[in-house]
Design a protein around this motif. Sequence first.
Motif, mmCIF file in Angstrom:
data_model
loop_
_atom_site.group_PDB
_atom_site.id
_atom_site.type_symbol
_atom_site.label_atom_id
_atom_site.label_comp_id
_atom_site.label_asym_id
_atom_site.label_seq_id
_atom_site.Cartn_x
_atom_site.Cartn_y
_atom_site.Cartn_z
ATOM 1 N N TYR A 50 0.853 -1.186 0.000
ATOM 2 C CA TYR A 50 0.000 0.000 0.000
ATOM 3 C C TYR A 50 0.887 1.234 0.000
ATOM 4 N N GLY A 51 0.512 2.234 -0.780
ATOM 5 C CA GLY A 51 1.292 3.455 -0.823
ATOM 6 C C GLY A 51 0.481 4.610 -1.369
ATOM 7 N N THR A 52 1.068 5.805 -1.264
ATOM 8 C CA THR A 52 0.447 7.022 -1.773
ATOM 9 C C THR A 52 1.348 7.607 -2.851
ATOM 10 N N VAL A 53 0.769 7.965 -3.985
ATOM 11 C CA VAL A 53 1.541 8.518 -5.098
ATOM 12 C C VAL A 53 2.020 9.910 -4.722
ATOM 13 N N VAL A 54 3.366 10.124 -4.823
ATOM 14 C CA VAL A 54 3.925 11.446 -4.528
ATOM 15 C C VAL A 54 4.563 12.086 -5.749
ATOM 16 N N ASP A 55 4.894 11.290 -6.773
ATOM 17 C CA ASP A 55 5.481 11.832 -7.990
ATOM 18 C C ASP A 55 5.223 10.866 -9.134
ATOM 19 N N LEU A 56 5.074 11.415 -10.336
ATOM 20 C CA LEU A 56 4.779 10.607 -11.518
ATOM 21 C C LEU A 56 5.766 10.912 -12.625
ATOM 22 N N ASP A 57 6.057 9.888 -13.414
ATOM 23 C CA ASP A 57 6.891 10.011 -14.593
ATOM 24 C C ASP A 57 6.162 9.276 -15.718
ATOM 25 N N ASP A 58 6.718 9.256 -16.917
ATOM 26 C CA ASP A 58 6.071 8.539 -18.016
ATOM 27 C C ASP A 58 5.984 7.046 -17.746
ATOM 28 N N THR A 59 7.015 6.483 -17.132
ATOM 29 C CA THR A 59 7.045 5.038 -16.917
ATOM 30 C C THR A 59 7.076 4.632 -15.452
ATOM 31 N N THR A 60 7.368 5.575 -14.544
ATOM 32 C CA THR A 60 7.510 5.221 -13.132
ATOM 33 C C THR A 60 6.576 6.038 -12.243
ATOM 34 N N VAL A 61 6.386 5.524 -11.034
ATOM 35 C CA VAL A 61 5.566 6.175 -10.019
ATOM 36 C C VAL A 61 6.354 6.127 -8.714
ATOM 37 N N ASP A 62 6.449 7.246 -8.018
ATOM 38 C CA ASP A 62 7.077 7.267 -6.697
ATOM 39 C C ASP A 62 5.980 7.140 -5.651
ATOM 40 N N LEU A 63 6.122 6.131 -4.786
ATOM 41 C CA LEU A 63 5.131 5.872 -3.742
ATOM 42 C C LEU A 63 5.730 6.113 -2.374
ATOM 43 N N GLU A 64 4.952 6.788 -1.529
ATOM 44 C CA GLU A 64 5.341 6.941 -0.128
ATOM 45 C C GLU A 64 4.682 5.786 0.624
ATOM 46 N N ILE A 65 5.511 4.879 1.150
ATOM 47 C CA ILE A 65 4.980 3.692 1.807
ATOM 48 C C ILE A 65 4.975 3.837 3.325
ATOM 49 N N ALA A 66 5.705 4.799 3.844
ATOM 50 C CA ALA A 66 5.702 5.167 5.256
ATOM 51 C C ALA A 66 6.143 6.625 5.304
ATOM 52 N N GLU A 67 6.081 7.219 6.461
ATOM 53 C CA GLU A 67 6.446 8.624 6.564
ATOM 54 C C GLU A 67 7.899 8.816 6.160
ATOM 55 N N ASP A 68 8.128 9.635 5.151
ATOM 56 C CA ASP A 68 9.452 9.942 4.600
ATOM 57 C C ASP A 68 10.163 8.741 3.999
ATOM 58 N N VAL A 69 9.428 7.716 3.596
ATOM 59 C CA VAL A 69 10.006 6.567 2.882
ATOM 60 C C VAL A 69 9.347 6.509 1.503
ATOM 61 N N ILE A 70 10.134 6.817 0.474
ATOM 62 C CA ILE A 70 9.602 6.892 -0.882
ATOM 63 C C ILE A 70 10.323 5.858 -1.740
ATOM 64 N N THR A 71 9.542 5.065 -2.465
ATOM 65 C CA THR A 71 10.093 4.046 -3.362
ATOM 66 C C THR A 71 9.597 4.303 -4.779
ATOM 67 N N THR A 72 10.367 3.850 -5.760
ATOM 68 C CA THR A 72 10.015 4.051 -7.164
ATOM 69 C C THR A 72 9.557 2.734 -7.767
ATOM 70 N N TRP A 73 8.430 2.780 -8.463
ATOM 71 C CA TRP A 73 7.812 1.594 -9.063
ATOM 72 C C TRP A 73 7.485 1.878 -10.517
ATOM 73 N N LEU A 74 7.433 0.838 -11.333
ATOM 74 C CA LEU A 74 6.910 0.969 -12.687
ATOM 75 C C LEU A 74 5.406 1.177 -12.614
ATOM 76 N N ARG A 75 4.861 1.904 -13.555
ATOM 77 C CA ARG A 75 3.403 2.105 -13.576
ATOM 78 C C ARG A 75 2.661 0.779 -13.688
ATOM 79 N N GLN A 76 3.236 -0.178 -14.405
ATOM 80 C CA GLN A 76 2.589 -1.469 -14.590
ATOM 81 C C GLN A 76 2.472 -2.251 -13.280
ATOM 82 N N ALA A 77 3.205 -1.861 -12.246
ATOM 83 C CA ALA A 77 3.144 -2.553 -10.960
ATOM 84 C C ALA A 77 1.954 -2.098 -10.114
ATOM 85 N N ILE A 78 1.258 -1.050 -10.537
ATOM 86 C CA ILE A 78 0.096 -0.570 -9.790
ATOM 87 C C ILE A 78 -1.106 -1.425 -10.164
ATOM 88 N N ARG A 79 -1.681 -2.102 -9.156
ATOM 89 C CA ARG A 79 -2.817 -2.991 -9.418
ATOM 90 C C ARG A 79 -4.134 -2.244 -9.363
#
Length: 115
Positions: A50-79
């Motif tokens: 579970y995460g909250t979208v904080v930034d978007l790119d053409d192919t990637t999405v940055d998700l905040e999964i905890a306070e001040d913890v941001i990870t980068t995912w491919l858009r295709q990984a969003i279910r």
Amino acid sequence: MELLFPLLLVALLVPMFLGVRRQKREAEKVTTMQESLKVGDQVTTTSGLYGTVVDLDDTTVDLEIAEDVITTWLRQAIRDVRTEDETTDETVTDEAETGPVEESAEQTETRLTKD
């Protein structure tokens, strides 16, 4: 007897055709959802994170999964995109209704000695 073979082919091919159409429709729906993501959306990844979208790119999405913890995912990984109703219902029902359950000494002994 000559009519049996074409009927058998039709009986097998029609469900396959309908199944492929349904899969295409679902794939288009998921692609549309992934393309319409916006900052602030609460999402679930294909791996169940579970995460909250904080930034978007053409192919990637940055998700905040905890306070001040941001990870980068491919858009295709969003279910899917979670709604506010789903998130509040999950947190309320998890701990409010189920209190701690204590087991008796017999249950503990049975659990520990059971092989």
